[in-house]
Motif scaffolding. Sequence first.
Motif, mmCIF file in Angstrom:
data_model
loop_
_atom_site.group_PDB
_atom_site.id
_atom_site.type_symbol
_atom_site.label_atom_id
_atom_site.label_comp_id
_atom_site.label_asym_id
_atom_site.label_seq_id
_atom_site.Cartn_x
_atom_site.Cartn_y
_atom_site.Cartn_z
ATOM 1 N N ASN A 105 0.840 -1.196 0.000
ATOM 2 C CA ASN A 105 0.000 0.000 0.000
ATOM 3 C C ASN A 105 0.872 1.242 0.000
ATOM 4 N N HIS A 106 0.385 2.276 -0.663
ATOM 5 C CA HIS A 106 1.141 3.528 -0.703
ATOM 6 C C HIS A 106 0.391 4.612 0.040
ATOM 7 N N PHE A 107 1.128 5.394 0.789
ATOM 8 C CA PHE A 107 0.519 6.494 1.530
ATOM 9 C C PHE A 107 -0.218 7.436 0.579
ATOM 10 N N ASN A 108 0.357 7.633 -0.607
ATOM 11 C CA ASN A 108 -0.241 8.514 -1.619
ATOM 12 C C ASN A 108 -1.704 8.169 -1.907
ATOM 13 N N SER A 109 -2.022 6.908 -1.782
ATOM 14 C CA SER A 109 -3.369 6.475 -2.130
ATOM 15 C C SER A 109 -4.413 7.035 -1.178
ATOM 16 N N ARG A 110 -3.962 7.549 -0.051
ATOM 17 C CA ARG A 110 -4.890 8.105 0.944
ATOM 18 C C ARG A 110 -5.263 9.564 0.655
ATOM 19 N N ILE A 111 -4.573 10.160 -0.271
ATOM 20 C CA ILE A 111 -4.687 11.613 -0.426
ATOM 21 C C ILE A 111 -5.646 11.986 -1.559
ATOM 22 N N ALA A 112 -6.405 13.035 -1.326
ATOM 23 C CA ALA A 112 -7.247 13.615 -2.371
ATOM 24 C C ALA A 112 -7.103 15.132 -2.306
ATOM 25 N N TYR A 113 -7.211 15.764 -3.455
ATOM 26 C CA TYR A 113 -7.106 17.221 -3.524
ATOM 27 C C TYR A 113 -8.377 17.786 -4.138
ATOM 28 N N THR A 114 -8.762 18.953 -3.676
ATOM 29 C CA THR A 114 -9.836 19.651 -4.379
ATOM 30 C C THR A 114 -9.404 21.093 -4.612
ATOM 31 N N PHE A 141 -21.654 30.601 -6.693
ATOM 32 C CA PHE A 141 -21.413 29.467 -7.584
ATOM 33 C C PHE A 141 -20.026 28.930 -7.303
ATOM 34 N N MET A 142 -19.906 27.600 -7.305
ATOM 35 C CA MET A 142 -18.649 26.989 -6.922
ATOM 36 C C MET A 142 -18.214 25.924 -7.921
ATOM 37 N N PRO A 143 -17.529 26.297 -8.984
ATOM 38 C CA PRO A 143 -16.932 25.273 -9.839
ATOM 39 C C PRO A 143 -15.815 24.563 -9.084
ATOM 40 N N THR A 144 -15.816 23.246 -9.118
ATOM 41 C CA THR A 144 -14.912 22.473 -8.260
ATOM 42 C C THR A 144 -14.251 21.349 -9.044
ATOM 43 N N PHE A 145 -12.999 21.110 -8.739
ATOM 44 C CA PHE A 145 -12.258 19.997 -9.314
ATOM 45 C C PHE A 145 -11.751 19.126 -8.174
ATOM 46 N N VAL A 146 -12.027 17.830 -8.263
ATOM 47 C CA VAL A 146 -11.564 16.904 -7.217
ATOM 48 C C VAL A 146 -10.629 15.885 -7.858
ATOM 49 N N HIS A 147 -9.469 15.717 -7.261
ATOM 50 C CA HIS A 147 -8.560 14.666 -7.725
ATOM 51 C C HIS A 147 -8.331 13.686 -6.588
ATOM 52 N N GLN A 148 -8.632 12.414 -6.846
ATOM 53 C CA GLN A 148 -8.375 11.391 -5.836
ATOM 54 C C GLN A 148 -7.267 10.484 -6.355
ATOM 55 N N ASN A 149 -6.242 10.325 -5.533
ATOM 56 C CA ASN A 149 -5.105 9.518 -5.978
ATOM 57 C C ASN A 149 -5.515 8.070 -6.216
ATOM 58 N N LEU A 150 -6.478 7.592 -5.435
ATOM 59 C CA LEU A 150 -6.907 6.207 -5.616
ATOM 60 C C LEU A 150 -8.426 6.145 -5.640
ATOM 61 N N LEU A 172 -12.361 1.513 -8.588
ATOM 62 C CA LEU A 172 -12.307 0.721 -9.818
ATOM 63 C C LEU A 172 -11.414 1.397 -10.863
ATOM 64 N N ALA A 173 -10.789 0.553 -11.672
ATOM 65 C CA ALA A 173 -9.931 1.078 -12.730
ATOM 66 C C ALA A 173 -10.742 1.865 -13.747
ATOM 67 N N SER A 174 -12.032 1.526 -13.868
ATOM 68 C CA SER A 174 -12.873 2.211 -14.844
ATOM 69 C C SER A 174 -13.305 3.602 -14.365
ATOM 70 N N GLU A 175 -13.098 3.869 -13.079
ATOM 71 C CA GLU A 175 -13.520 5.165 -12.549
ATOM 72 C C GLU A 175 -12.449 6.223 -12.783
ATOM 73 N N SER A 176 -12.902 7.451 -12.834
ATOM 74 C CA SER A 176 -11.985 8.552 -13.109
ATOM 75 C C SER A 176 -11.394 9.086 -11.811
ATOM 76 N N ASN A 177 -10.109 9.406 -11.835
ATOM 77 C CA ASN A 177 -9.484 10.013 -10.658
ATOM 78 C C ASN A 177 -9.836 11.495 -10.546
ATOM 79 N N ASN A 178 -10.209 12.063 -11.677
ATOM 80 C CA ASN A 178 -10.525 13.489 -11.691
ATOM 81 C C ASN A 178 -12.022 13.673 -11.838
ATOM 82 N N MET A 179 -12.553 14.554 -11.020
ATOM 83 C CA MET A 179 -13.989 14.764 -11.047
ATOM 84 C C MET A 179 -14.269 16.253 -11.070
ATOM 85 N N PHE A 180 -15.221 16.629 -11.912
ATOM 86 C CA PHE A 180 -15.629 18.030 -11.958
ATOM 87 C C PHE A 180 -17.024 18.161 -11.374
ATOM 88 N N ALA A 181 -17.215 19.199 -10.610
ATOM 89 C CA ALA A 181 -18.533 19.451 -10.040
ATOM 90 C C ALA A 181 -18.825 20.937 -10.131
#
Lengths: 301, 184
Positions: free
Chosen positions: A162-171, A188-197, A200-209
Motif C-alpha cells: 500500500n502507498h501512503f499517496n493512495s490516501r490523499i485527495a485534492y480539491t 457558484f462553486m466550480p470544483t475539481f476533485v482529484h483522488q489519488n486512488l 475501480l480502474a474504470s472510474e476517473s481520478n478526476n472529477m468536476f462538479a
Amino acid sequence: MKPLKIIFLFYLLSCTSKSFSQDTAVSLLSMLEKELEANKDMTVYTTATFKTTRVINGHSVENVGKGVLDAKISHRFGNISEGGYELFGLDKATMRMGLDYGITKNIMIGFGRSTFQKTYDGFIKVKILSQSRGKVNMPVTLSYIPTIAITTLKYEDPSISNHFNSRIAYTHQLIVGRKFSDKTSLQFMPTFVHQNLVTLASESNNMFAFGIGGRQKLTKRISVNAEYYYQLPSTKLNERTNSLSVGFDIETGGHVFQLHFTNSQGMNERSFISDTKGRWDMGDIYFGFNISRVFTISKKH
Amino acid sequence: MFKKPIILLFSLILFSSGVNAPQTMYTVGAGSITFSSDAPLELIKATSNQLKGIFNSEKKEFAFTLNVNTFKGFNSPLQQEHFNENYLESNKYPRASFEGKIIEDVDLKRDGFFRIRAKGNLTVHGVTQERIIKCELTIKNKIVSVKSNFTVLLADHNITIPKVVHEKLASEIKLEVKAELIDK
C-alpha cells in the motif's frame, strides 16, 4: 413720497433676508449630505454575505477576520430513515472538529479531523476579489480554495503493498459570490476533485462538479441556507449522488449555529462533493449541525 | 431725484448680504466621534474620524452628520460586522445626524469659551429624537472647537438587544464628540 419709498424698500429687503435665513436653516444638513455624496473616493466593501465561512458543508465566500480563530464542531447524525429504534439517526453520529484562522483579511487557513473515514483535512482560502461599491466597483467576491484530505483508515488489505499517496485527495474550488440585497446572497462553486486512488480502474481520478449555494435571511439573526453540488456525470464515481443540503443559520453574538438536513455524511470537500451516497428520495437524510465560535487572538486589525 | 434711492437701494442690498457674510459659516476641519458601551461583561469602543459638520455662528445653527459604517475599533472584526448588520443597519440607514440651534443667547462672533446647550434633532438608525445636548465651545482665531459628552438610549432609536447579549451590550451608549470647525 420719499420716506414712504424708503420704508417700502426696507420692508422688501427684510422680507427677502427672512426667507433667505429660513432656506439656510433647512439646507445646512442637506448641504452636508451633498458633500458626503460627492465624496465618492471611498470604497465600501460588502460584508456579511454569509453568516459564517460555510454555507452548510462547503465553503462560503466569507473569511474569518484577521487574527480571528474560529473553532468549529460539526455533527452529522445517522440516517433519519432508520426510524425510532435509532431515534431517527440521533444514536449515531460522525463529527468533524476544525480550527480556522485568519492570517490577513483575505487569507485564511484551516484544518480539521473527521471521524468519517478518519480523515484529516486542510485548506487555504484566498479572497481574490471583494464585492464593493464606491471608488472601486466590484460586483462579486471571488475566492480560491485548495484543500487536501488524507484518510487514515487501516489499509483494507495489508498483505499487498500500500502507498501512503493512495490516501490523499485534492480539491480546487473557485467561489463566485454576490450579496444581492441585505437578505439574499448567492454563490457558484466550480470544483475539481482529484483522488489519488479510486475503487475501480474504470472510474476517473478526476472529477468536476458545479456547486450552487445561497442564503435568504428570515430575520436579522436567522437565515435559511441551501447548497447543491452537481457532479459531471462522465467523471462521477459509481453509485454516488449529488450532495444537497438545506438548513438554518442561527446567530447569537460570537456563535453561529447551523442546523441542517443533508444527504452527505462527510464534512470535507472530497467526501461530500464526490463521495456522497445518500439519496433524498430514499430517505437517506442526515440531520446535522455546525457550531462556530470565534475568538479574537490578535487585536491588530 | 432718481439717483439717491438707487444708491440707497444698492447700499442696502450690500448691507443685507453682509448679514449672511461667509465668515460666519464654519465647517468641520477635523472631527471625531467615539462611542462606548460599558456592559458588565464587555466594554466596546469604536471611533469614526469622518464627522462632517457645518455651523453658522451668526444664526447659531448647526448640522453634523457621519457615515455610520466608518466606525472603527471594536473588540473583533465580527463585532464591527454585527454593529453594521444587526444593530445600526448601516445599509438601510447609512447616516446619523444632529441638526438644530444653540439655545443660549450669546455672541459667538467673538473669541471666548462658551458652555452652551444645543437643541435639535438627533437621527440614529432612522429614528429622530429631539434632544438638548450640552457642549463646550472654544472660539479662537476663527477656529471653533467643540467638545461634547452625551448618551444615547438604544431603545430610543429602535435598536433592540437580544437577550443573549444583554450582559455584553449597554442599553445606554456614551458618546464623545470632538470637532474643530474652521472658517469656510
